[in-house]
Design an enzyme around this catalytic site. Structure first.
Site, PDB file in Angstrom:
ATOM      1  N   GLU A  15     -23.473  51.226  28.234  1.00 45.08           N
ATOM      2  CA  GLU A  15     -22.671  50.195  27.494  1.00 45.08           C
ATOM      3  C   GLU A  15     -21.872  50.131  28.211  1.00 45.08           C
ATOM      4  O   GLU A  15     -21.147  48.937  27.795  1.00 45.08           O
ATOM      5  CB  GLU A  15     -23.687  49.394  26.995  1.00 45.08           C
ATOM      6  CG  GLU A  15     -25.541  49.119  26.147  1.00 45.08           C
ATOM      7  CD  GLU A  15     -25.992  49.459  25.393  1.00 45.08           C
ATOM      8  OE1 GLU A  15     -26.157  48.590  24.319  1.00 45.08           O
ATOM      9  OE2 GLU A  15     -25.979  50.774  24.864  1.00 45.08           O
ATOM     10  N   ARG A  23     -37.345  50.028  12.471  1.00 50.71           N
ATOM     11  CA  ARG A  23     -37.274  48.345  11.592  1.00 50.71           C
ATOM     12  C   ARG A  23     -38.383  48.340  12.607  1.00 50.71           C
ATOM     13  O   ARG A  23     -39.459  48.571  13.224  1.00 50.71           O
ATOM     14  CB  ARG A  23     -36.200  48.014  13.056  1.00 50.71           C
ATOM     15  CG  ARG A  23     -34.728  47.951  12.875  1.00 50.71           C
ATOM     16  CD  ARG A  23     -34.500  46.648  13.569  1.00 50.71           C
ATOM     17  NE  ARG A  23     -32.259  48.019  13.175  1.00 50.71           N
ATOM     18  CZ  ARG A  23     -31.761  47.654  15.133  1.00 50.71           C
ATOM     19  NH1 ARG A  23     -32.820  47.399  16.120  1.00 50.71           N
ATOM     20  NH2 ARG A  23     -31.125  47.597  15.041  1.00 50.71           N
ATOM     21  N   ASN A  27     -17.284  51.086  19.402  1.00 50.87           N
ATOM     22  CA  ASN A  27     -19.078  50.578  19.223  1.00 50.87           C
ATOM     23  C   ASN A  27     -19.208  51.096  17.474  1.00 50.87           C
ATOM     24  O   ASN A  27     -19.283  51.648  17.251  1.00 50.87           O
ATOM     25  CB  ASN A  27     -20.231  50.998  19.915  1.00 50.87           C
ATOM     26  CG  ASN A  27     -21.577  50.658  19.820  1.00 50.87           C
ATOM     27  OD1 ASN A  27     -21.540  49.779  18.280  1.00 50.87           O
ATOM     28  ND2 ASN A  27     -22.453  51.045  20.103  1.00 50.87           N
ATOM     29  N   ARG A  47     -17.578  45.945  21.097  1.00 48.70           N
ATOM     30  CA  ARG A  47     -18.956  45.857  21.226  1.00 48.70           C
ATOM     31  C   ARG A  47     -19.037  44.760  19.522  1.00 48.70           C
ATOM     32  O   ARG A  47     -19.294  45.369  18.207  1.00 48.70           O
ATOM     33  CB  ARG A  47     -20.064  46.754  20.985  1.00 48.70           C
ATOM     34  CG  ARG A  47     -21.688  46.334  20.441  1.00 48.70           C
ATOM     35  CD  ARG A  47     -22.162  47.687  21.794  1.00 48.70           C
ATOM     36  NE  ARG A  47     -23.906  46.792  21.341  1.00 48.70           N
ATOM     37  CZ  ARG A  47     -24.756  47.514  20.832  1.00 48.70           C
ATOM     38  NH1 ARG A  47     -24.587  48.800  20.697  1.00 48.70           N
ATOM     39  NH2 ARG A  47     -26.069  47.075  20.831  1.00 48.70           N
ATOM     40  N   HIS A  96     -28.649  43.668  22.421  1.00 53.74           N
ATOM     41  CA  HIS A  96     -28.729  44.855  23.647  1.00 53.74           C
ATOM     42  C   HIS A  96     -28.287  44.148  25.497  1.00 53.74           C
ATOM     43  O   HIS A  96     -28.944  44.891  25.497  1.00 53.74           O
ATOM     44  CB  HIS A  96     -30.099  45.648  24.379  1.00 53.74           C
ATOM     45  CG  HIS A  96     -30.602  46.062  22.898  1.00 53.74           C
ATOM     46  ND1 HIS A  96     -31.747  46.677  22.449  1.00 53.74           N
ATOM     47  CD2 HIS A  96     -29.642  47.311  21.849  1.00 53.74           C
ATOM     48  CE1 HIS A  96     -31.234  47.000  21.713  1.00 53.74           C
ATOM     49  NE2 HIS A  96     -30.191  47.705  20.500  1.00 53.74           N
TER      50      HIS A  96
END
Length: 432
Positions: free
Chosen positions: A387, A241, A7, A91, A180
């Site tokens: 994940e 964000r 990742n 990823r 996601h």
């Protein structure tokens, strides 16, 4: 079969090494401050002390070389040489509308990923750098791309088409994609097990709660809507964000502050959200403690964060229909009970009843817990996401030649005998 998952971010790389034959996690680690100076690697292996070493990594290629060297080190490693690695799973943040499932990376796939990087430049550029570096150091094995966006391509047009000139969608790919995906997939499959129902009969709202936050409305196992949009900037409030704002603010503030589009994009992505409200970077646990201790700006940020999440839950109740469960996760390992309590406050009119004591005692334990009251019509679960396990299993399926469509694939973690492990504090486990 040993599978390495990567990742990659602009200045860091997270990695996990799985032994798929043994159904075990061998090692996990992080390289931090790539290209920034004062870089370091940290690696954890079951039964050993955490290993840390500082050095300088100028780019992802040198960082990947160090990861491989650390994994194969006679003292600190877990494999004899790089030849033991059978596949690498990457990823990839954005697959546009063309990549509907994970697949092996070849030159054509990599070119397509490069052509899509403008849709998520803060994520895709380091993703590509990681792929190129890994393929340079491990050229003879399969490399698999697992796309954040693929899970959400089941959304109907009314959910993903923006009310903008239609040719923007046709010519420039302007639409909702969502992110996601591996996390929402994992949460939905684990929730189905806990509900003792086939996933394709489950209606869920999943909440991925980490530095980035996204919600997903899942009907009969498929994504119907999600809070992030064409980019990861849309949605609820996040660490840095802004999430949803009036688009007119952007034009107004660009004129007032004489900002370029690039400067404004940097602010909305990196200097807004909780950081923008509080005015300072804080570790998640320190932010929550300050909010509960009465820091007015931190409390305001927490109120905004949980208010926005609650609004999304309410709107997704209307989309999904009769709801089986709300599934909440966290990747921070921080006690998130105040966030869960506040985001679900006032939803009892929908049949959502929280067991406050159970919620508070759950803390940061890496275990699957039901926190709804016994008389709650809608169940509420806290499930640590995984994940990395999705990435590893996708790579294993593709490596073995299985036809791999994640929406119809029988994942190991969707089985009743799967037992999440708390080893290494990341909730990684496979059925014995």
């Amino acid at each position: 079969m040993k599978i390495l998952t990567l990742n990659c971010w602009s200045h860091s790389i997270k990695y996990h090494l799985f032994s798929w034959d043994d159904r075990a996690l061998l090692a996990m680690g992080t390289v931090e401050r790539v290209g920034l100076g004062s870089s370091f690697i940290s690696q954890q292996i079951p039964g050993r002390e955490l290993f840390c070493m500082g050095t300088e990594y100028n780019d992802h290629q040198s960082a990947l070389a160090l990861i491989i060297a650390t994994l194969t080190d006679p003292q600190q490693g877990v494999i004899a040489d790089r030849g033991e690695i059978s596949a690498v799973s990457h990823r990839v943040a954005h697959g546009g509308s063309q990549f509907r499932h994970s697949l092996r990376i070849d030159d054509q796939v990599l070119d397509s990923i490069r052509n899509l990087q403008h849709l998520a430049p803060f994520h895709s550029v380091p993703n590509i750098a990681g792929i190129e570096a890994a393929m340079f150091h491990l050229p003879a094995i399969p490399h698999v791309a697992v796309f954040d966006t693929a899970f959400h391509l089941s959304m109907p047009g009314c959910a993903y088409i923006y009310p903008l000139p239609y040719e923007w969608y046709e010519k420039h790919g302007v639409r909702r994609y969502g992110f996601h995906g591996p996390s929402h997939l994992y949460l939905s499959r684990r929730a189905a097990v806990l509900l003792d129902k086939p996933v394709y009969t489950c209606n869920l709202i999943t909440v991925h709660l980490d530095r980035g936050v996204s919600l997903c409305a899942i009907r009969n196992g498929f994504s119907m809507d999600t809070s992030m949009g064409m980019t990861p900037l849309e949605g609820t409030v996040m660490e840095t964000r802004c999430g949803d704002i009036d688009p007119g603010i952007q034009f107004y503030i660009m004129q007032k502050m004489n900002l370029s589009a690039c400067e404004l994009e940097q602010i909305l992505n990196n200097k807004s959200g909780i950081f923008g409200i509080t005015g300072r970077h804080m570790e998640r646990q320190h932010f929550l403690k300050a909010a509960l201790d009465g820091d007015s700006r931190c409390r305001l940020a927490l109120d905004i964060e949980t208010y926005r999440i609650r609004k999304y839950i309410g709107s997704y109740l209307a989309i999904v229909g009769p709801l089986d469960a709300i599934v909440i996760t966290t990747g921070s390992g921080v006690p998130e009970w105040p966030v869960r309590e506040m985001m679900l406050d006032g939803l009892d009119c929908f049949g959502i009843q929280l067991d406050r004591e159970r919620n508070r005692t759950t803390g940061s334990k890496r275990e699957e817990v039901e926190i709804s009251a016994t008389d709650s019509r809608i169940r509420v679960f806290v499930i640590p996401t995984n994940e990395e396990l999705v990435l590893a299993e996708d790579a294993a399926a593709i490596h073995s030649g299985d036809c791999h469509d994640h929406l119809h694939y029988d994942y190991s973690f969707a089985c009743g005998d799967f037992v999440p492990s708390v080893s290494l504090g990341i909730g990684t486990g496979l059925p014995l």
